[in-house]
Design a protein around this motif. Sequence first.
Motif, PDB file in Angstrom:
ATOM      1  N   GLN A 245       0.831  -1.193   0.000  1.00 40.67           N
ATOM      2  CA  GLN A 245       0.000   0.000   0.000  1.00 40.67           C
ATOM      3  C   GLN A 245       0.874   1.255   0.000  1.00 40.67           C
ATOM      4  O   GLN A 245       1.841   1.349   0.742  1.00 40.67           O
ATOM      5  CB  GLN A 245      -0.913   0.029   1.223  1.00 40.67           C
ATOM      6  CG  GLN A 245      -1.731  -1.225   1.451  1.00 40.67           C
ATOM      7  CD  GLN A 245      -1.107  -2.154   2.448  1.00 40.67           C
ATOM      8  OE1 GLN A 245       0.022  -2.609   2.264  1.00 40.67           O
ATOM      9  NE2 GLN A 245      -1.833  -2.447   3.524  1.00 40.67           N
ATOM     10  N   GLY A 246       0.494   2.226  -0.838  1.00 41.33           N
ATOM     11  CA  GLY A 246       1.180   3.507  -0.874  1.00 41.33           C
ATOM     12  C   GLY A 246       2.480   3.524  -1.649  1.00 41.33           C
ATOM     13  O   GLY A 246       3.119   4.574  -1.774  1.00 41.33           O
ATOM     14  N   GLN A 247       2.885   2.390  -2.193  1.00 47.64           N
ATOM     15  CA  GLN A 247       4.195   2.303  -2.823  1.00 47.64           C
ATOM     16  C   GLN A 247       4.180   2.869  -4.242  1.00 47.64           C
ATOM     17  O   GLN A 247       3.209   2.734  -4.976  1.00 47.64           O
ATOM     18  CB  GLN A 247       4.659   0.849  -2.853  1.00 47.64           C
ATOM     19  CG  GLN A 247       6.141   0.654  -3.105  1.00 47.64           C
ATOM     20  CD  GLN A 247       6.550  -0.793  -2.894  1.00 47.64           C
ATOM     21  OE1 GLN A 247       5.999  -1.694  -3.511  1.00 47.64           O
ATOM     22  NE2 GLN A 247       7.513  -1.022  -2.011  1.00 47.64           N
ATOM     23  N   GLN A 248       5.281   3.506  -4.603  1.00 43.24           N
ATOM     24  CA  GLN A 248       5.520   3.983  -5.958  1.00 43.24           C
ATOM     25  C   GLN A 248       6.557   3.091  -6.637  1.00 43.24           C
ATOM     26  O   GLN A 248       7.358   2.428  -5.966  1.00 43.24           O
ATOM     27  CB  GLN A 248       6.083   5.401  -5.952  1.00 43.24           C
ATOM     28  CG  GLN A 248       5.302   6.446  -5.210  1.00 43.24           C
ATOM     29  CD  GLN A 248       6.073   7.754  -5.192  1.00 43.24           C
ATOM     30  OE1 GLN A 248       6.185   8.441  -6.204  1.00 43.24           O
ATOM     31  NE2 GLN A 248       6.627   8.099  -4.042  1.00 43.24           N
ATOM     32  N   ALA A 249       6.588   3.138  -7.956  1.00 42.19           N
ATOM     33  CA  ALA A 249       7.707   2.522  -8.669  1.00 42.19           C
ATOM     34  C   ALA A 249       9.019   3.111  -8.172  1.00 42.19           C
ATOM     35  O   ALA A 249      10.022   2.405  -8.008  1.00 42.19           O
ATOM     36  CB  ALA A 249       7.547   2.741 -10.169  1.00 42.19           C
ATOM     37  N   ALA A 250       9.007   4.413  -7.902  1.00 46.54           N
ATOM     38  CA  ALA A 250      10.217   5.089  -7.430  1.00 46.54           C
ATOM     39  C   ALA A 250      10.722   4.507  -6.116  1.00 46.54           C
ATOM     40  O   ALA A 250      11.935   4.486  -5.866  1.00 46.54           O
ATOM     41  CB  ALA A 250       9.949   6.585  -7.272  1.00 46.54           C
TER      42      ALA A 250
END
Length: 397
Positions: A245-250
């Motif tokens: 949850q909340g994760q970006q590719a970055a």
Amino acid sequence: MAALRSSILSPLSSPLFKPLGDPFAPLITQGIIANRFLAPTATGSVPPNYTSRRAHYAHPDGDVSNFKTVDCTFVFAGITADQAATRIIKRYIEYPAGVFTQVTWGGQPTVTLSTTTVVSDPINLTIPAGAQFWERTVNLTNTVSLFPLQQLPASSQALGVSDGNSASDLGNSGTITATSTQTTFGATVMIGDIAAPNAKSYVIFGDSIAWGEGDISNVGPKGGNGWLGRALDVHGYPYLKIAKQGQQAADLVSSPSRVQSLLAAMSFTDAVVEYGVNDLRLGRTQAQILADQQTIYGYVPGKRIYQTTITPRSSSTDSWATTVNQTAKTDGNMAALNPLNAAIRAKPANVNTVLEAADAAMSARDSDIWGGAFPPTTDGTHPNSVKAASMAAALAF
């Protein structure tokens, strides 16, 4: 390697694709042997002798054998892969129900999990194609306050799956019923021999949508949740989710080493990358997102790569009961959603297949709002169970 008839899978055009026959393919494929594997996404206090039982379905295309359990070194307690707590475990495979086969590591019945990805000895057991089986893992350490846990979007009881916990050592005996909590613990993944040529297995990289947030009422026919888990359930393909949850590719790109260690210990054929909506929400540009996706593709050399288009975010004045009362979000860089999806539809380098998640989610292409069945979401970002199921049906692998 199997070829695909179509490079874009869309519910609007509904193309069919399937592997073409290969007369020289080996009769056994090494890969992920079952579904519902998940990298740890939470931590909790686990006392000694506490036991978790997690359910899986074996690969549908052939019996599985000579398989091993793999335990990673990390947990997504936040949005990056942090070092997991050291703990000692033992483990059993339960198949058929009530019959137990012990897992060993270097011939030993227990193992210490710490800073190195750990792979077990091959397990002397054959599980028929498509059969349900279970793993039981027991904590043998004194209470571990930050034990890495696999977390579902709702309790096992609410979802209708059999994952459960016991406060006592029931590694190879007794009954463990579905838990009223969201968390259990067990192997990160299992890999082994599948008695079929070109047998597919998948690693999913993504955020809360891939993880299954919002899909809290039920599961797919093989226990999958989130539209991607449900889509793979249609055929029963095995998978591991690396999703938070909340994760970006970055976020993955900024700290990849522990995830790469896990991937290096595995065999699989395909990877799905779903990241994007959090990157846009937090202001990443199209160029940055596409570059980060390319970096992630580089973590899985030689695998077939599926890239999803990015689903919408909207607000609503009637709890998403209609389209007319929805307004597309424009915070961060969400205004770049349609140009980003256009770039993905053009099939960037290294992408084999585009999965049209945006078309399956939106009321019309590039509308930037959710389509039915209504209401499709409760928060404007995450599809509910009905919508996740309809997206899975439109985009089944």
